[in-house]
Design a protein around this motif. Structure first.
Motif, PDB file in Angstrom:
ATOM      1  N   ASN A 141       0.827  -1.198   0.000  1.00  0.00           N
ATOM      2  CA  ASN A 141       0.000   0.000   0.000  1.00  0.00           C
ATOM      3  C   ASN A 141       0.866   1.254   0.000  1.00  0.00           C
ATOM      4  N   GLY A 142       1.944   1.230   0.810  1.00  0.00           N
ATOM      5  CA  GLY A 142       2.834   2.376   0.864  1.00  0.00           C
ATOM      6  C   GLY A 142       3.493   2.662  -0.475  1.00  0.00           C
ATOM      7  N   LEU A 143       3.837   1.599  -1.208  1.00  0.00           N
ATOM      8  CA  LEU A 143       4.448   1.780  -2.522  1.00  0.00           C
ATOM      9  C   LEU A 143       3.461   2.386  -3.507  1.00  0.00           C
ATOM     10  N   PHE A 144       2.193   2.019  -3.381  1.00  0.00           N
ATOM     11  CA  PHE A 144       1.180   2.497  -4.326  1.00  0.00           C
ATOM     12  C   PHE A 144       0.653   3.879  -3.952  1.00  0.00           C
ATOM     13  N   THR A 145       0.284   4.071  -2.681  1.00  0.00           N
ATOM     14  CA  THR A 145      -0.419   5.311  -2.304  1.00  0.00           C
ATOM     15  C   THR A 145       0.459   6.312  -1.565  1.00  0.00           C
ATOM     16  N   GLY A 146       1.563   5.859  -0.978  1.00  0.00           N
ATOM     17  CA  GLY A 146       2.560   6.741  -0.387  1.00  0.00           C
ATOM     18  C   GLY A 146       2.029   7.739   0.631  1.00  0.00           C
ATOM     19  N   LYS A 147       2.646   8.912   0.670  1.00  0.00           N
ATOM     20  CA  LYS A 147       2.279   9.944   1.633  1.00  0.00           C
ATOM     21  C   LYS A 147       0.863  10.459   1.410  1.00  0.00           C
ATOM     22  N   PHE A 169      -7.205  12.112  -2.053  1.00  0.00           N
ATOM     23  CA  PHE A 169      -6.780  10.734  -1.799  1.00  0.00           C
ATOM     24  C   PHE A 169      -6.481  10.044  -3.140  1.00  0.00           C
ATOM     25  N   PRO A 170      -5.386   9.287  -3.238  1.00  0.00           N
ATOM     26  CA  PRO A 170      -5.005   8.636  -4.498  1.00  0.00           C
ATOM     27  C   PRO A 170      -5.896   7.430  -4.800  1.00  0.00           C
ATOM     28  N   ARG A 171      -7.108   7.696  -5.212  1.00  0.00           N
ATOM     29  CA  ARG A 171      -8.125   6.643  -5.321  1.00  0.00           C
ATOM     30  C   ARG A 171      -7.804   5.625  -6.409  1.00  0.00           C
ATOM     31  N   MET A 172      -7.228   6.036  -7.517  1.00  0.00           N
ATOM     32  CA  MET A 172      -6.905   5.076  -8.570  1.00  0.00           C
ATOM     33  C   MET A 172      -5.804   4.126  -8.101  1.00  0.00           C
ATOM     34  N   ARG A 173      -4.800   4.664  -7.438  1.00  0.00           N
ATOM     35  CA  ARG A 173      -3.734   3.797  -6.913  1.00  0.00           C
ATOM     36  C   ARG A 173      -4.266   2.917  -5.785  1.00  0.00           C
ATOM     37  N   TRP A 174      -5.201   3.447  -5.001  1.00  0.00           N
ATOM     38  CA  TRP A 174      -5.817   2.650  -3.934  1.00  0.00           C
ATOM     39  C   TRP A 174      -6.598   1.475  -4.521  1.00  0.00           C
ATOM     40  N   ALA A 176      -5.799  -0.235  -7.013  1.00  0.00           N
ATOM     41  CA  ALA A 176      -4.831  -1.292  -7.323  1.00  0.00           C
ATOM     42  C   ALA A 176      -4.515  -2.111  -6.074  1.00  0.00           C
ATOM     43  N   VAL A 177      -4.468  -1.431  -4.921  1.00  0.00           N
ATOM     44  CA  VAL A 177      -4.265  -2.140  -3.659  1.00  0.00           C
ATOM     45  C   VAL A 177      -5.468  -3.037  -3.371  1.00  0.00           C
ATOM     46  N   ILE A 178      -6.664  -2.530  -3.623  1.00  0.00           N
ATOM     47  CA  ILE A 178      -7.884  -3.299  -3.403  1.00  0.00           C
ATOM     48  C   ILE A 178      -7.903  -4.546  -4.288  1.00  0.00           C
ATOM     49  N   ALA A 179      -7.378  -4.420  -5.499  1.00  0.00           N
ATOM     50  CA  ALA A 179      -7.336  -5.575  -6.393  1.00  0.00           C
ATOM     51  C   ALA A 179      -6.530  -6.707  -5.773  1.00  0.00           C
ATOM     52  N   LEU A 180      -5.487  -6.350  -5.021  1.00  0.00           N
ATOM     53  CA  LEU A 180      -4.688  -7.364  -4.330  1.00  0.00           C
ATOM     54  C   LEU A 180      -5.418  -7.884  -3.106  1.00  0.00           C
ATOM     55  N   LEU A 181      -5.952  -6.968  -2.310  1.00  0.00           N
ATOM     56  CA  LEU A 181      -6.656  -7.361  -1.093  1.00  0.00           C
ATOM     57  C   LEU A 181      -7.890  -8.196  -1.414  1.00  0.00           C
ATOM     58  N   PHE A 232      -2.318   0.796   6.522  1.00  0.00           N
ATOM     59  CA  PHE A 232      -1.544   1.923   6.012  1.00  0.00           C
ATOM     60  C   PHE A 232      -0.174   2.062   6.676  1.00  0.00           C
ATOM     61  N   PHE A 233      -0.057   1.596   7.917  1.00  0.00           N
ATOM     62  CA  PHE A 233       1.206   1.762   8.632  1.00  0.00           C
ATOM     63  C   PHE A 233       1.846   0.437   9.046  1.00  0.00           C
ATOM     64  N   GLY A 234       1.072  -0.627   9.056  1.00  0.00           N
ATOM     65  CA  GLY A 234       1.593  -1.909   9.520  1.00  0.00           C
ATOM     66  C   GLY A 234       1.746  -1.963  11.021  1.00  0.00           C
TER      67      GLY A 234
END
Length: 364
Positions: A141-147, A169-174, A176-181, A232-234
């Motif tokens: 998630n950090g790699l995709f959505t970052g700060k 909020f970086p919704r398009m990159r998020w 991609a995270v949802i696609a994994l989750l 988001f932070f682990g």
């Protein structure tokens, strides 16, 4: 599936324990539930039931549950927070000292000591397979959505948060995270080892997760969700999102209640354990019915009905697989608890609450 129950799967958990706490009335007679990591049952203990039965088929989960209860009974709130890892920067020697003075069953002590030593006495709340999966996902998630993704945790109220979510909020990159989750194959590989229940919601897992997180971002303060903090932070950074067991008042109430509660922690199938009784007032089944064969899951309420007291409540959770049980002799009272369900800080669950209306007459 067998390997799934030979390791510690949950240490922090994937359920907001405040939900069952809100449903359970004070001073119930007999509360029964899935032990899990012990967090839910510890919180329910604060409602002062006369009797509590915690059951699980996983020996590691039971060891962790007994650890939680030992910390509750034998330490104070500060030591509990330090040991479990809710406070950052606690040295290993502090945890080792607390653990050394706990009175635990010898088998639990050996297993837990091996676990903690192998992880260099890291915070126990992060040692479960589920929590480690979330930590790995947090890195992705950090790699995709970052700060830009993490910045939503700086919002001061729900209005500001909703505006940030819409505009920054970086919704398009998020997504991609949802696609994994939302990939069942990934979850099977990372956590469930092939035991992940089949999605029966009628929508894709990806669409289900998009809905879950849209609800979280637009209806709840993200700092108040331990689940979002982990994604988001682990790790847990904001006390507003700490589980209910961290509340000093709940902790003290649970500790006080422990002395007057007949507590049983038993290894076995939760349904089989419940069926040994005739006086259970409240049942927390978690998502156990989701893992049952269809015919067994559908009949779960009927199987436990003879064990229930008049007007007993049963809470069932389902994630991507929701069981529709035979409700003969029960009424669905879920609607009465919609406010508590809406406040549930993971929103991972479809929650069903049933009340017995026609108890079975059992000869004594």
């Amino acid at each position: 599936m067998a390997d799934y129950f030979k390791r510690l799967n949950y240490a922090l958990g994937d359920e907001d324990t405040a939900l069952e706490y809100a449903i359970l009335p004070k001073h119930a007679g007999h509360v029964a539930g899935v032990a899990g990591c012990g967090g839910r049952m510890l919180s329910l203990l604060a409602r002062s039931p006369a009797r509590m039965t915690c059951a699980d088929i996983s020996a590691p989960q039971l060891a962790f549950t007994r650890l939680r209860f030992a910390l509750l009974e034998q330490t104070d709130h500060e030591a509990f927070m330090d040991f479990m890892g809710y406070r950052s920067g606690i040295p290993a020697r502090r945890r080792q000292s607390i653990f050394r003075h706990l009175d635990l069953p010898s088998q639990d002590r050996r297993w837990l000591a091996d676990l903690f030593n192998s992880r260099h006495w890291q915070p126990p709340i992060y040692l479960g397979a589920f929590e480690q999966t979330l930590q790995r996902l947090a890195k992705v998630n950090g790699l995709f959505t970052g700060k830009a993704g993490r910045a939503i945790f700086q919002c001061r109220d729900l209005g500001e948060q909703a505006a940030y979510y819409r505009s920054h909020f970086p919704r398009m990159r998020w997504k991609a995270v949802i696609a994994l989750l939302g990939n069942a194959a990934v979850l099977n590989s990372l956590l469930y080892r092939g035991a992940f229940p089949r999605n029966n919601l009628g929508i894709s897992s990806r669409k289900a997760y998009l809905g879950i997180f849209h609800t979280l971002f637009t209806t709840q303060i993200v700092r108040e969700s331990f689940f979002l903090q982990m994604l988001f932070f682990g790790e847990l950074r904001y006390p507003q999102g700490f589980p209910l067991e961290c509340d000093p008042q709940v902790f003290q109430q649970a500790r006080k209640a422990l002395s007057g509660c007949e507590l049983t922690v038993v290894q076995g199938d939760i349904v089989d354990c419940i069926m040994q009784h005739r006086d259970v007032d409240f049942v927390s089944l978690s998502d156990v019915p989701s893992f049952m064969p269809p015919a067994v899951g559908t009949g779960v309420l009927q199987r436990i009905q003879p064990a229930l007291s008049k007007h007993a409540h049963v809470v069932i959770r389902g994630h991507l697989h929701v069981v529709q049980p035979d409700r003969t002799g029960f009424c669905d009272v879920t609607e009465q608890y919609q406010d508590a369900i809406a406040r549930e800080t993971t929103q991972l669950w479809r929650v069903q609450v049933y009340r017995q209306t026609s108890p079975v007459q059992v000869s004594r």
